[in-house]
Motif scaffolding. Structure first.
Motif, PDB file in Angstrom:
ATOM      1  N   VAL A  20       0.903  -1.467  -0.072  1.00  0.00           N
ATOM      2  CA  VAL A  20      -0.190   0.141   0.025  1.00  0.00           C
ATOM      3  C   VAL A  20       0.380   1.443   0.005  1.00  0.00           C
ATOM      4  O   VAL A  20       0.506   2.030  -0.732  1.00  0.00           O
ATOM      5  CB  VAL A  20      -0.992  -0.429   0.890  1.00  0.00           C
ATOM      6  N   LEU A  21       2.034   0.909   1.433  1.00  0.00           N
ATOM      7  CA  LEU A  21       3.193   2.445   0.992  1.00  0.00           C
ATOM      8  C   LEU A  21       3.736   2.951  -0.245  1.00  0.00           C
ATOM      9  O   LEU A  21       4.022   3.381  -0.892  1.00  0.00           O
ATOM     10  CB  LEU A  21       3.852   2.074   2.119  1.00  0.00           C
ATOM     11  N   ALA A  22       4.085   1.268  -1.379  1.00  0.00           N
ATOM     12  CA  ALA A  22       4.704   1.768  -2.661  1.00  0.00           C
ATOM     13  C   ALA A  22       3.489   2.415  -2.790  1.00  0.00           C
ATOM     14  O   ALA A  22       4.082   3.119  -4.049  1.00  0.00           O
ATOM     15  CB  ALA A  22       5.425   0.130  -3.132  1.00  0.00           C
ATOM     16  N   ALA A  23       2.267   1.623  -3.322  1.00  0.00           N
ATOM     17  CA  ALA A  23       1.341   2.669  -4.490  1.00  0.00           C
ATOM     18  C   ALA A  23       1.013   3.769  -3.779  1.00  0.00           C
ATOM     19  O   ALA A  23       0.710   4.496  -5.108  1.00  0.00           O
ATOM     20  CB  ALA A  23       0.066   1.059  -4.379  1.00  0.00           C
ATOM     21  N   ALA A  24       1.414   3.785  -3.366  1.00  0.00           N
ATOM     22  CA  ALA A  24       0.581   5.880  -2.550  1.00  0.00           C
ATOM     23  C   ALA A  24       2.079   6.264  -2.940  1.00  0.00           C
ATOM     24  O   ALA A  24       1.301   7.527  -3.888  1.00  0.00           O
ATOM     25  CB  ALA A  24       0.917   5.127  -1.514  1.00  0.00           C
ATOM     26  N   GLY A  25       3.125   5.927  -2.644  1.00  0.00           N
ATOM     27  CA  GLY A  25       4.666   6.914  -3.782  1.00  0.00           C
ATOM     28  C   GLY A  25       4.377   6.315  -4.871  1.00  0.00           C
ATOM     29  O   GLY A  25       4.376   7.661  -5.562  1.00  0.00           O
ATOM     30  N   LEU A  26       3.637   5.386  -5.583  1.00  0.00           N
ATOM     31  CA  LEU A  26       3.592   5.405  -7.157  1.00  0.00           C
ATOM     32  C   LEU A  26       2.477   6.472  -7.804  1.00  0.00           C
ATOM     33  O   LEU A  26       3.534   7.200  -8.355  1.00  0.00           O
ATOM     34  CB  LEU A  26       3.654   3.685  -7.323  1.00  0.00           C
ATOM     35  N   VAL A  27       1.658   6.593  -7.819  1.00  0.00           N
ATOM     36  CA  VAL A  27       0.629   6.980  -7.012  1.00  0.00           C
ATOM     37  C   VAL A  27       1.163   8.563  -6.893  1.00  0.00           C
ATOM     38  O   VAL A  27       1.389   9.585  -8.298  1.00  0.00           O
ATOM     39  CB  VAL A  27      -0.683   7.642  -6.436  1.00  0.00           C
ATOM     40  N   ARG A  80       2.843  10.188  11.573  1.00  0.00           N
ATOM     41  CA  ARG A  80       2.329  10.249   9.959  1.00  0.00           C
ATOM     42  C   ARG A  80       1.444   9.622  10.020  1.00  0.00           C
ATOM     43  O   ARG A  80       1.526  10.405   8.922  1.00  0.00           O
ATOM     44  CB  ARG A  80       3.972   8.810  10.188  1.00  0.00           C
ATOM     45  N   LYS A  81       0.859   8.716   9.816  1.00  0.00           N
ATOM     46  CA  LYS A  81      -0.391   8.001   8.894  1.00  0.00           C
ATOM     47  C   LYS A  81      -1.521   9.511   8.721  1.00  0.00           C
ATOM     48  O   LYS A  81      -1.867   9.475   7.754  1.00  0.00           O
ATOM     49  CB  LYS A  81      -0.993   7.061   9.544  1.00  0.00           C
ATOM     50  N   ARG A  82      -1.043  10.014   9.915  1.00  0.00           N
ATOM     51  CA  ARG A  82      -2.434  11.364   9.767  1.00  0.00           C
ATOM     52  C   ARG A  82      -1.235  11.963   8.912  1.00  0.00           C
ATOM     53  O   ARG A  82      -2.141  12.420   7.742  1.00  0.00           O
ATOM     54  CB  ARG A  82      -2.414  11.919  11.140  1.00  0.00           C
ATOM     55  N   VAL A  83      -0.449  12.102   8.529  1.00  0.00           N
ATOM     56  CA  VAL A  83       0.119  13.640   8.248  1.00  0.00           C
ATOM     57  C   VAL A  83      -0.040  12.859   6.313  1.00  0.00           C
ATOM     58  O   VAL A  83      -0.110  14.084   5.662  1.00  0.00           O
ATOM     59  CB  VAL A  83       1.592  13.928   8.321  1.00  0.00           C
ATOM     60  N   LEU A  84       0.565  11.229   6.291  1.00  0.00           N
ATOM     61  CA  LEU A  84       0.432  10.819   5.397  1.00  0.00           C
ATOM     62  C   LEU A  84      -0.592  10.966   4.064  1.00  0.00           C
ATOM     63  O   LEU A  84      -0.630  11.083   3.765  1.00  0.00           O
ATOM     64  CB  LEU A  84       1.206   9.453   5.434  1.00  0.00           C
ATOM     65  N   VAL A  85      -1.681  10.747   5.454  1.00  0.00           N
ATOM     66  CA  VAL A  85      -3.533  10.813   4.517  1.00  0.00           C
ATOM     67  C   VAL A  85      -3.367  12.340   4.439  1.00  0.00           C
ATOM     68  O   VAL A  85      -4.295  12.268   3.176  1.00  0.00           O
ATOM     69  CB  VAL A  85      -4.470  10.119   5.357  1.00  0.00           C
ATOM     70  N   CYS A  86      -3.854  13.529   4.475  1.00  0.00           N
ATOM     71  CA  CYS A  86      -3.550  14.779   4.303  1.00  0.00           C
ATOM     72  C   CYS A  86      -2.390  14.960   3.140  1.00  0.00           C
ATOM     73  O   CYS A  86      -2.925  15.589   2.182  1.00  0.00           O
ATOM     74  CB  CYS A  86      -2.941  15.267   5.441  1.00  0.00           C
ATOM     75  N   CYS A  87      -1.728  14.365   3.226  1.00  0.00           N
ATOM     76  CA  CYS A  87      -0.598  14.898   1.444  1.00  0.00           C
ATOM     77  C   CYS A  87      -1.178  13.776   0.646  1.00  0.00           C
ATOM     78  O   CYS A  87      -1.787  14.803  -0.427  1.00  0.00           O
ATOM     79  CB  CYS A  87       0.999  13.950   1.602  1.00  0.00           C
ATOM     80  N   LEU A  88      -1.748  13.184   1.247  1.00  0.00           N
ATOM     81  CA  LEU A  88      -2.512  12.051  -0.100  1.00  0.00           C
ATOM     82  C   LEU A  88      -4.742  12.735  -0.610  1.00  0.00           C
ATOM     83  O   LEU A  88      -4.273  12.641  -1.784  1.00  0.00           O
ATOM     84  CB  LEU A  88      -2.770  10.891   0.280  1.00  0.00           C
ATOM     85  N   VAL A  89      -4.608  13.274   0.378  1.00  0.00           N
ATOM     86  CA  VAL A  89      -5.428  13.940  -0.280  1.00  0.00           C
ATOM     87  C   VAL A  89      -5.684  15.036  -1.019  1.00  0.00           C
ATOM     88  O   VAL A  89      -6.403  15.915  -1.766  1.00  0.00           O
ATOM     89  CB  VAL A  89      -6.747  14.206   1.476  1.00  0.00           C
ATOM     90  N   TRP A 173      -8.181  13.164 -14.787  1.00  0.00           N
ATOM     91  CA  TRP A 173      -9.166  12.464 -13.406  1.00  0.00           C
ATOM     92  C   TRP A 173      -8.479  10.975 -13.001  1.00  0.00           C
ATOM     93  O   TRP A 173      -8.939  10.964 -11.889  1.00  0.00           O
ATOM     94  CB  TRP A 173     -10.165  12.037 -14.000  1.00  0.00           C
ATOM     95  N   VAL A 174      -8.045  10.637 -14.248  1.00  0.00           N
ATOM     96  CA  VAL A 174      -7.258   8.928 -13.342  1.00  0.00           C
ATOM     97  C   VAL A 174      -7.034   8.944 -12.237  1.00  0.00           C
ATOM     98  O   VAL A 174      -6.670   8.143 -11.539  1.00  0.00           O
ATOM     99  CB  VAL A 174      -6.777   7.809 -15.264  1.00  0.00           C
ATOM    100  N   ALA A 175      -5.604  10.380 -12.174  1.00  0.00           N
ATOM    101  CA  ALA A 175      -4.796  10.317 -11.302  1.00  0.00           C
ATOM    102  C   ALA A 175      -5.632  10.597  -9.713  1.00  0.00           C
ATOM    103  O   ALA A 175      -5.442   9.993  -8.446  1.00  0.00           O
ATOM    104  CB  ALA A 175      -4.271  11.718 -11.274  1.00  0.00           C
ATOM    105  N   ALA A 176      -7.066  11.426 -10.152  1.00  0.00           N
ATOM    106  CA  ALA A 176      -7.749  12.341  -9.221  1.00  0.00           C
ATOM    107  C   ALA A 176      -8.296  10.584  -8.403  1.00  0.00           C
ATOM    108  O   ALA A 176      -8.105  10.295  -6.820  1.00  0.00           O
ATOM    109  CB  ALA A 176      -8.860  12.329  -8.971  1.00  0.00           C
ATOM    110  N   GLY A 177      -8.834   9.242  -9.512  1.00  0.00           N
ATOM    111  CA  GLY A 177      -9.701   8.423  -8.508  1.00  0.00           C
ATOM    112  C   GLY A 177      -8.323   6.789  -8.053  1.00  0.00           C
ATOM    113  O   GLY A 177      -8.891   6.286  -7.278  1.00  0.00           O
ATOM    114  N   LEU A 178      -7.201   6.754  -8.532  1.00  0.00           N
ATOM    115  CA  LEU A 178      -6.522   6.284  -8.183  1.00  0.00           C
ATOM    116  C   LEU A 178      -5.772   6.999  -7.041  1.00  0.00           C
ATOM    117  O   LEU A 178      -4.931   6.326  -5.993  1.00  0.00           O
ATOM    118  CB  LEU A 178      -4.531   6.666  -9.045  1.00  0.00           C
ATOM    119  N   GLY A 179      -6.042   8.029  -6.634  1.00  0.00           N
ATOM    120  CA  GLY A 179      -5.178   9.263  -6.117  1.00  0.00           C
ATOM    121  C   GLY A 179      -6.369   8.764  -4.055  1.00  0.00           C
ATOM    122  O   GLY A 179      -6.104   8.291  -3.808  1.00  0.00           O
ATOM    123  N   LEU A 180      -8.086   8.285  -4.499  1.00  0.00           N
ATOM    124  CA  LEU A 180      -9.223   8.108  -3.590  1.00  0.00           C
ATOM    125  C   LEU A 180      -8.760   6.948  -3.641  1.00  0.00           C
ATOM    126  O   LEU A 180      -9.033   6.242  -2.061  1.00  0.00           O
ATOM    127  CB  LEU A 180     -10.169   8.147  -4.259  1.00  0.00           C
TER     128      LEU A 180
END
Length: 463
Positions: A20-27, A80-89, A173-180
């Motif tokens: 999951v963390l690798a997927a987040a970094g990739l997106v 760290r999880k809280r800030v990570l989620v904020c950055c992804l949002v 739009w694709v990036a936004a979907g992957l981000g969600l």
């Protein structure tokens, strides 16, 4: 990490967390790279000038440079999880704004928010450091870090492919979907807090956020990066460039003095300037140069070759993919080298490999096919070095400060990328479309990687 943390770490299933963390970094990295193939078309699509269009990249870079160290420190304080989620949002919201289409101000606002994506990889590694130790941490950090390469190459190729058959806003739009999707996955899969660390980091959670240091660093970095990224257009001796450079350096000097005096600094300069860490951070700057030299030069060479027919944007983007895949595949090799030979030799080997690939590219600049083949060697070297750097940072940093340290390390790579962009832009402007110009650009990458390898070799043998 404490002994208690080490004993508790196996209670968490690492594979889903690392995936999951690798997927987040990739997106996150993909979101930043999507605009690169579209820059040439933006003036016509948005009815703006070429210089205005380039600000869509500049604003993202500046926002990333500010967000990365700041979010790292915040993560050490509030979680760290809280800030990570904020950055992804923030990254996802930025993609939505960019996808709204037709509005230059909305695009700039979206790109500024997408700058938060630069913090995703260091935050992911820091979050992993709370729940993993030893080989698990080493291999996981290597994989997460390697997503920077494949994310950049994949983003450029994907954007070029979609833009060739559909409206350019579709890529966002694709990036936004992957981000969600990855945001939801992080919320569900990543533990909110490593149980054994709750006692060990109480002092960090009581620390106050350094607001003054944050403002000074933000202003100083913004001014300095504006000078570096716009010097080619403004003129390196022009008043705007010199003013931004001088003002930025002056503010950064004031920031340094403040950080030395405050009790809860944004960046622990004593740790950052410790000899071993200073070598790692210096090598990180040169690793950033090595990575982005390839990303910047290869598409230009393919679209404006010395001899033969020019490639289109799509083909040029696809030719970045082999090196990106090589970076990803080299990550396990980097972990293996760390286990067998130590981190300093793994880092040195990666930078030597990149330097060799760049030297080959400089010698074969007139033959695009040979340059693409040499880019795989460059990719392997970058994958090795990027897989090793976060492990060294975690190894040399107290657990409560890993977030800020990884953020600073990512910032160092970004500074290397910015400097490389300015140098390559100047070289290619003077020697546009010539074998000599491309050879000089690739030679710049070869020298930077070689110097980085020498710095890595100076690290202590026990690393």
């Amino acid at each position: 990490m404490t002994t208690a943390a080490a004993s508790a770490a196996p209670a968490v299933r690492l594979r889903p967390v690392v995936a999951v963390l690798a997927a987040a970094g990739l997106v996150g990295i993909l979101s930043q790279a999507l605009l690169i193939p579209l820059l040439g078309d933006l003036p016509a699509r948005l009815d703006v000038g070429g210089e205005a269009a380039s600000w869509a990249m500049t604003v993202c870079l500046v926002a990333a440079a500010v967000a990365t160290p700041v979010s790292g420190r915040l993560a050490d304080i509030v979680g760290r999880k809280r800030v990570l989620v904020c950055c992804l949002v923030a990254t996802t919201l930025g993609s939505v704004l960019c996808a709204s289409g037709g509005s230059y101000p909305l695009l700039l606002a979206g790109r500024a928010l997408q700058g938060a994506s630069s913090a995703v990889i260091p935050l992911g590694i820091s979050a992993l450091a709370e729940i993993a130790v030893g080989v698990g941490l080493q291999r996981g950090a290597a994989l997460i870090s390697a997503t920077m390469g494949i994310g950049t190459a994949g983003g450029v190729a994907f954007s070029g492919l979609v833009a060739a058959v559909a409206d350019w806003t579709v890529v966002f739009w694709v990036a936004a979907g992957l981000g969600l999707l990855v945001t939801a996955a992080v919320v569900v899969v990543l533990p909110s807090h490593a149980p054994a660390d709750r006692a060990s980091d109480r002092a960090s959670r009581r620390a106050r956020f350094d607001g003054i240091g944050c403002v000074l660093l933000s202003v100083g970095l913004t001014a300095a990066l504006l000078a570096v990224t716009n010097g080619g257009r403004w003129g390196w001796a022009g008043a705007p460039t010199m003013g931004c450079a001088a003002g930025g350096l002056l503010v950064l000097a004031g920031w340094w003095r403040w950080e030395r005096r405050t009790t809860d600094p944004l960046v622990d300069l004593d740790s950052a300037t410790e000899p071993r860490m200073a070598l790692v951070q210096s090598a990180s700057v040169l690793a950033g140069v090595a990575m982005f030299t390839h990303v910047l030069v290869l598409p230009v060479l393919l679209q404006h070759p010395v001899d033969g027919s020019a490639a289109g944007v799509l083909v040029a983007g696809l030719c970045l993919v082999p090196a990106g895949v090589a970076m990803m595949l080299a990550a396990p090799l980097g972990s293996w080298l760390v286990e067998r030979r130590g981190a300093r030799w793994a880092l040195a080997a990666g930078l030597v490999c990149s330097s060799t690939g760049y030297a080959a590219s400089a010698a074969t600049a007139s033959w695009p096919a040979a340059v693409v083949a040499a880019s795989v060697v460059i990719g392997v070297g970058i994958g090795l070095s990027f897989a090793t750097l976060p492990f060294l940072v975690v190894r040399l940093t107290a657990p409560a400060a890993v977030g800020a340290a990884n953020g600073l390390n990512t910032l160092m790579r970004m500074i290397g990328a910015s400097v490389s962009s300015a140098v390559i832009g100047a070289l290619l402007a003077v020697q546009a479309g010539s074998a000599a110009g491309y050879a000089l650009a690739y030679g710049w990458g070869a020298v930077a990687a070689a110097v980085g390898a020498l710095l890595a070799a100076r690290l202590p043998k026990d690393l």
